[in-house]
Design a protein around this motif. Structure first.
Motif, PDB file in Angstrom:
ATOM      1  N   GLY A   1       0.834  -1.194   0.000  1.00 31.94           N
ATOM      2  CA  GLY A   1       0.000   0.000   0.000  1.00 31.94           C
ATOM      3  C   GLY A   1       0.865   1.237   0.000  1.00 31.94           C
ATOM      4  N   GLY A   2       0.370   2.299  -0.597  1.00 33.52           N
ATOM      5  CA  GLY A   2       1.089   3.567  -0.611  1.00 33.52           C
ATOM      6  C   GLY A   2       0.261   4.645   0.051  1.00 33.52           C
ATOM      7  N   GLY A   3       0.854   5.344   1.009  1.00 32.70           N
ATOM      8  CA  GLY A   3       0.178   6.437   1.690  1.00 32.70           C
ATOM      9  C   GLY A   3      -1.131   5.998   2.320  1.00 32.70           C
ATOM     10  N   ILE A   4      -2.202   6.694   1.984  1.00 36.07           N
ATOM     11  CA  ILE A   4      -3.521   6.390   2.537  1.00 36.07           C
ATOM     12  C   ILE A   4      -4.068   5.080   2.002  1.00 36.07           C
ATOM     13  N   GLY A   5      -3.419   4.530   0.972  1.00 33.00           N
ATOM     14  CA  GLY A   5      -3.815   3.234   0.431  1.00 33.00           C
ATOM     15  C   GLY A   5      -3.661   2.096   1.422  1.00 33.00           C
ATOM     16  N   ILE A   6      -3.113   2.394   2.588  1.00 32.40           N
ATOM     17  CA  ILE A   6      -2.989   1.384   3.637  1.00 32.40           C
ATOM     18  C   ILE A   6      -4.356   1.072   4.246  1.00 32.40           C
ATOM     19  N   THR A   7      -5.319   1.979   4.098  1.00 33.02           N
ATOM     20  CA  THR A   7      -6.614   1.822   4.759  1.00 33.02           C
ATOM     21  C   THR A   7      -7.322   0.517   4.395  1.00 33.02           C
ATOM     22  N   PRO A   8      -7.495   0.168   3.120  1.00 26.65           N
ATOM     23  CA  PRO A   8      -8.150  -1.107   2.842  1.00 26.65           C
ATOM     24  C   PRO A   8      -7.313  -2.305   3.273  1.00 26.65           C
TER      25      PRO A   8
END
Length: 102
Positions: free
Chosen positions: A54-61
């Motif tokens: 994941g990159g940046g806020i892409g860690i959320t899912p």
């Protein structure tokens, strides 16, 4: 399409500033968006090892996937329906301080 963006980081602050500048000149702000990327609705339980990126806020899912694995581990392990033994997480961010949010 209306986008509602909270100016938290450098990039989102630039996007909001651009929209404000366009509005001040009576122009419509044009912003290119793409994504979401990937589909996490596949059966990841059937794999022995997972590599989640994941990159940046892409860690959320990805956090949701990790929580699901942790919660289901107890139930599914008893039924031997889960094959996952290793999970590797790669989280890419511009500044290490962003991890402090989690």
């Amino acid at each position: 399409i209306d986008l509602y963006i909270r100016a938290l980081g450098d990039h989102t602050q630039k996007v909001v500033k651009h929209a404000e500048e366009c509005n001040a000149h009576g122009k419509q702000a044009l912003i290119r968006c793409d994504g979401p990327y990937g589909n996490l609705s596949f059966n990841y339980y059937r794999y022995g090892s997972l590599v989640l990126v994941g990159g940046g806020i892409g860690i959320t899912p990805i956090i949701s996937v990790l929580k699901n694995i942790y919660e289901c581990d107890k139930k599914q392990l008893a039924n031997k329906r889960m094959c996952i033994r290793n999970v590797h997480l790669i989280w890419i961010m511009p500044h290490a301080s962003e991890a402090d949010l989690f």
